[in-house]
Write an enzyme that holds these catalytic residues in place. Structure first.
Site: not given
Length: 688
Positions: A565, A578
């Protein structure tokens, strides 16, 4: 006792609604639906039909016959070639000697009716000269068993009592077609012919009668063989079959070892079967004598090569190397013995069929479907050998005849006309989170390039739906689904075992399974932290490690792609768990790239940002949390992220799939340890 006869499936009321070509197709599909009648792609059917000539308007007779490369079980009407019967007769009148055979095949193009683009096959001649409206040619195991034994002439007469004639082996072509037609004319009492080493021809006046006759002859042969065959088959077992779980375990050990050693020039996909007839043969006293003889029917031979390779179940790597090298040397010697001055260059010298006593049969080919079909053809050959050796002495196709078919110039021309292999042909990909937006888009991209794909996901219902859709689009052989939780070491191991057993190994691993969590640091619970790390960090490690082990065993390199990501390189507030896990994925990829490089195992990363469409992650609380963080509504999120990007463009699952394909393919074969941002431009995540 089990009924071995074939049922008559003809529906007269259904057939009554069809014209003659429709009835031919109906008959063909019925015959091709049962592998006991004929193999996939094997056999052919025909009908001689009255039609209006589009040029003259006159009524002419047209031969409808299965075209080149078709399969009677699955073909449609456009699978038939159509030819003027009177022009076929004119070509026959020009034929003088065997050296005209190949030229006559080329001349078939001048006989095409109504500009039909379907190319006629070599067997057109065998249908055209039989003076009956309907003709079937099939490769029934029972009939070929008679045609492949030493006493084939006597047994044909004994079993069929004069209603079926006999012609000795001859390569298909106009000469054999003429002989078949002459026999049918001179013996009007005949209902068909057994072709030595090859198969069965039957004929009748109607489509229904021809279908029924074909079944009748096959059933008669099958019953006779059962009543007269020796028991136990193949002289009985001399090897005890391993337990089912042990057989599967041995196959999983051998398949990557074999695959790696035979895929240096062309990637191969594998297939494993331990069906009862296979075990009966590989465990038998007759294996050592029968296996080297190869197959008898040319259709069997073209799919399974000159002979199989027998591999002990406990062979070590050095022993396997010796067996494979011995097979290749033996194949090269066969080529040198049999080649002609104009023979094509020697093809891949590796075996297609691998027989493992106590375990079963492994096959390898350019794709999964071909590997499976090759195994089916060899199973037919086993049935033929059982029948023939049970009533007489089995005879394989003579070596020179086998070579002349394998390296037939017409066959070579057909191979040269085939499309160039796709960029991922023969490769196997394993994709986690496969039922989600990015996972399924990636699968679609790889499948389009000829890859075999295994989709792993924790959502069984979604997984089944996605796999079924791809199965319809690309063929069921190309895709598998496996239920898997990436946080379970046992589940990951089992999923890769299933992949190896299905395809023989793995070449591409896409670590894509995901979860999102958002909370300020002070509100991030240990449970939230651990769950995020378990899926995004530990899960990627478990999947990466298992794929790495298989690639190392194969010894032919491979590609791993981690879907990380933008947050792996650019921190965001309120998402510490995350962001940390995504950063861990990137660094894990770099570490694996270092260790994998000496073995050609490349590991790279694709970093998406804000891929909303089709995403399970964004369908949950994450979208609400991100919307709240940015003080907008959920339905404004996509527009918000689009405007935030430098290129002012939305990012879709297909965009990520393109990045994955780049790293998975040879386009990036000199790239490892890298990451690729697919985020429409985000300055904070620029490579530093």
């Amino acid at each position: 006792m089990t009924d071995i006869t074939l049922p008559n499936l003809w529906d007269a009321s259904k057939a009554a609604t069809m014209d003659e070509p429709g009835k031919l197709l109906y008959r063909s599909n019925l015959l091709g639906s049962d592998l006991r009648i004929t193999n996939f792609g094997g056999g052919n059917t025909s009908a001689k039909v009255k039609a209006r000539d589009p040029l003259t308007g006159e009524e002419v007779t047209v031969l409808w016959v299965k075209g080149s490369g078709g399969d009677i079980g699955s073909m449609k009407l456009d699978g038939f070639a159509t030819l003027y019967m009177d022009k076929l007769a004119q070509l026959r009148a020009q034929y003088r000697s065997l050296d005209q055979e190949d030229a006559m095949v080329d001349a078939l193009g001048h006989c095409i009716f109504n500009l039909n683009p379907r190319a006629p096959s070599i067997d057109t001649w065998l249908h055209g000269f039989v003076p009956k409206a309907h003709v079937d040619h099939v490769h029934s195991d029972a009939v070929i068993a008679i045609a492949a034994c030493a006493e084939q002439v006597r047994l044909t007469e004994e079993i069929f009592g004069g209603e079926i004639g006999y012609l000795p082996w001859q390569r298909p072509g106009i000469d054999l077609g003429i002989k078949l037609g002459e026999l049918a004319v001179s013996r009007p009492d005949l209902k068909g012919v057994v072709l030595g080493q090859h198969g069965l021809f039957t004929w009748a006046d109607t489509a229904e009668d021809c279908y029924a006759l074909t079944l009748e002859i096959i059933n008669k042969a099958a019953v006779w063989l059962r009543e007269h065959g020796k028991t136990p088959a193949f002289g009985g077992a001399i090897v005890e079959a391993l337990a089912p779980a042990e057989r599967a375990s041995v196959a999983r050990r051998l398949m990557p070892l074999i695959r790696g050693r035979i895929s240096k020039g062309e990637m191969k996909a594998g297939h494993f079967t331990d069906a009862a007839p296979v075990l009966e043969f590989v465990n038998s006293a007759a294996l050592a004598d029968l296996a080297p003889m190869g197959t008898s029917c040319p259709d069997h031979f073209l799919r399974t090569k000159i002979k199989p390779l027998v591999v002990p179940h406990d062979v070590d790597e050095a022993g396997l190397d010796a067996l494979l090298e011995g097979y290749r040397a033996d194949y090269a010697a066969y080529y040198e013995r049999c080649k002609h001055a104009n023979s094509p260059a020697m093809r891949d010298p590796n075996a297609v069929i691998y027989l493992v006593p106590g375990v079963g049969m492994i096959s390898f080919a350019k794709d999964k479907a071909t590997a499976r079909i090759s195994a089916e053809f060899y199973l037919n050959a086993i049935n033929v050998m059982r029948g023939a050796s049970g009533v007489s002495v089995y005879q394989g196709l003579p070596e020179q005849e086998a070579f002349d078919i394998e390296y037939w110039l017409l066959e070579e021309a057909k191979l040269q006309r085939m499309p160039k292999p796709k960029s991922l042909a023969g490769r196997v990909a394993f994709i986690t989170g496969g039922a989600g937006g990015i996972g399924s888009a990636t699968a679609d991209r790889l499948l389009r390039e000829g890859c075999n794909v295994v989709l792993a996901d924790i959502d069984q219902a979604s997984l089944d739906e996605v796999v079924a859709g791809f199965g319809k689009k690309y063929g069921r052989d190309s895709v598998r689904g496996v239920l898997m939780n990436v946080t379970s070491e046992a589940a990951v191991t089992q999923a890769f075992e299933a992949t190896v057993q299905a395809y023989g190994g793995v070449d591409i691993v896409v670590n894509n399974a995901g979860i999102t969590t958002a909370a300020p640091v002070e509100d991030t619970t240990l449970a939230m932290w651990n769950k995020t790390m378990d899926i995004l960090s530990t899960g990627y490690f478990l999947v990466g490690r298992e794929g790495y082990r298989i690639m190392k065993t194969q010894g032919i390199g491979g590609s791993m792609v981690f879907i990380s990501s933008k947050n792996g390189v650019a921190a965001s507030p309120g998402a510490s768990a995350y962001c940390t896990a995504k950063a861990a994925e990137i660094h894990l990829a770099r570490c694996m790239a270092l260790e994998g490089a000496p073995m050609g195992i490349r590991v790279n990363v694709v970093n998406p940002d804000a891929v909303l469409r089709g995403s399970k992650i964004w369908a949950g609380e994450w979208s609400q949390q991100r919307a709240a963080s940015n003080k907008i509504s959920v339905d404004q999120l996509e527009d918000h992220y689009r405007k935030r990007s430098l290129l002012q463009r939305s990012v879709f699952p297909e965009d990520i799939a393109e990045g994955v394909y780049f790293f998975a393919s040879d386009l990036s074969n000199k790239s490892t340890g890298n990451f690729l941002n697919v985020d429409a431009g985000n300055a904070v995540s620029f490579t530093r």
